[in-house]
Design a protein around this motif. Structure first.
Motif, mmCIF file in Angstrom:
data_model
loop_
_atom_site.group_PDB
_atom_site.id
_atom_site.type_symbol
_atom_site.label_atom_id
_atom_site.label_comp_id
_atom_site.label_asym_id
_atom_site.label_seq_id
_atom_site.Cartn_x
_atom_site.Cartn_y
_atom_site.Cartn_z
ATOM 1 N N LEU A 93 15.849 26.052 48.423
ATOM 2 C CA LEU A 93 16.147 24.777 47.762
ATOM 3 C C LEU A 93 17.608 24.420 47.899
ATOM 4 N N CYS B 229 11.765 18.732 44.394
ATOM 5 C CA CYS B 229 12.722 19.590 43.683
ATOM 6 C C CYS B 229 14.137 19.031 43.825
ATOM 7 N N VAL C 234 15.669 22.535 38.139
ATOM 8 C CA VAL C 234 14.532 23.232 38.735
ATOM 9 C C VAL C 234 14.591 24.688 38.277
ATOM 10 N N CYS D 78 19.496 24.708 40.053
ATOM 11 C CA CYS D 78 18.340 25.608 40.197
ATOM 12 C C CYS D 78 18.642 26.939 39.513
#
Ligand code: SF4
Length: 297
Positions: free
Chosen positions: A293, A267, A273, A3
């Motif tokens: 996340l 996700c 992401v 991420c």
């Protein structure tokens, strides 16, 4: 899942400057802000917790003398300064210098042409009607400027009168070009005798425009994009649409609570992401989304 947060997203110079001014002034006592300091509800709530009071134009007319009122980066029309002066209000002017300059240019254009009786001029602003910045710009023309949101509204222009076109700072460069081309095409179809002169000024802020290419490249490199932005932000809408056109797996959220379990699961299943946002999106909010996340992963 990897991420990452887009390094180019987040507050622009003008918003940072206004928020710094609010934080600084709050250390010296009570402070009001005329309208949301930024089109991001989460950041407004953070500053309100520090003591900032958001007021509207009706409140401004009833404030006691020496109340300190901050004017946000979007700028205000001359009427606001006039009311503040009448009531003895202490203004802290955090209008973005780029917006201030644009206000001055529009005002100078209006003053230079307002008495051209033979062919009364028409100042046209490419912008979102009712947006705070646009209200401030219209005020420079005694509210005579015509506001066009898109090229589809070109019919509102009177082509027999000189046209002076400017843009709200956060509109898209492509939209502005399309409007210029459409006006030029109409002028040439009418012929020189029938069509009055047309002058245009690209006044889109490059702090915003330069982000478009970058945010699209960023979005393309991700499997899923979370675009974090305020629902009232014009810039968020523009940048979100650019992200969406670069990556159809782009989701608009305004706060962490809008990250549904389904979205989080989607996700988590992705390899890359990306989290990005508008010029009004605080960095801490994008960090919070990333934390959710990673915590859930
Ligand atoms: S987008 Fe540009 S003009 Fe608007 S507040 Fe930010 S720096 Fe100023």
């Amino acid at each position: 899942m990897i991420c990452s947060i887009d390094t180019n997203s987040g507050f622009c110079f003008g918003v940072t400057r206004a928020i710094n001014a609010a934080e600084e002034e709050l250390q010296h006592g009570a402070l009001c802000c005329l309208g949301d300091i930024v089109h991001n509800g989460m950041e407004v709530a953070r500053l309100e917790q520090m003591g900032l009071q958001t007021i509207d134009n009706d409140d401004l007319r009833t404030l006691p003398a020496h109340t300190r009122v901050l004017l946000r980066a979007h700028g205000e029309p001359p009427a606001t300064y006039w009311i503040a002066q009448q009531r003895g209000i202490d203004i802290i002017d955090a209008t973005c210098p780029v917006v201030k300059k644009l206000q001055e240019r529009i005002h100078a254009c209006y003053e230079a042409h307002k008495n051209d009786d033979a062919l009364p001029p028409q100042i046209v602003i490419y912008g979102q009607p009712g947006h705070a910045e646009v209200i401030g710009l219209q005020g420079q023309t005694n509210n005579t400027a015509l506001v066009l949101e898109s090229v589809d509204q070109i019919e509102k222009i009177d082509f027999t009168r000189p046209i002076y076109l400017f843009s709200q700072t956060t509109k898209s460069v492509e939209g502005f070009k399309a409007l210029v081309e459409a006006i030029e095409a109409r002028c040439s179809s009418l012929g020189k005798e029938k069509c009055a002169p047309f002058e245009y000024h690209d006044t889109i802020c490059r702090s915003v425009a330069n982000r478009v290419q970058h945010i699209q490249d960023f979005a393309r490199a991700q499997d899923i994009v979370l675009f974090v932005g305020g629902k009232k932000s014009s810039n968020a809408r523009v940048l979100y649409n650019h992200c969406l056109s670069a990556n159809p797996n782009t989701f608009f959220i305004s706060e962490v609570s809008e990250m549904t379990p389904e979205l989080i699961t989607q996700c988590r299943a992705a390899e890359h992401v990306g989290i990005c946002g508008a010029t009004s999106t605080p960095h801490w909010l994008m960090e919070q989304c990333k934390d959710v996340l990673e915590r859930e992963a």
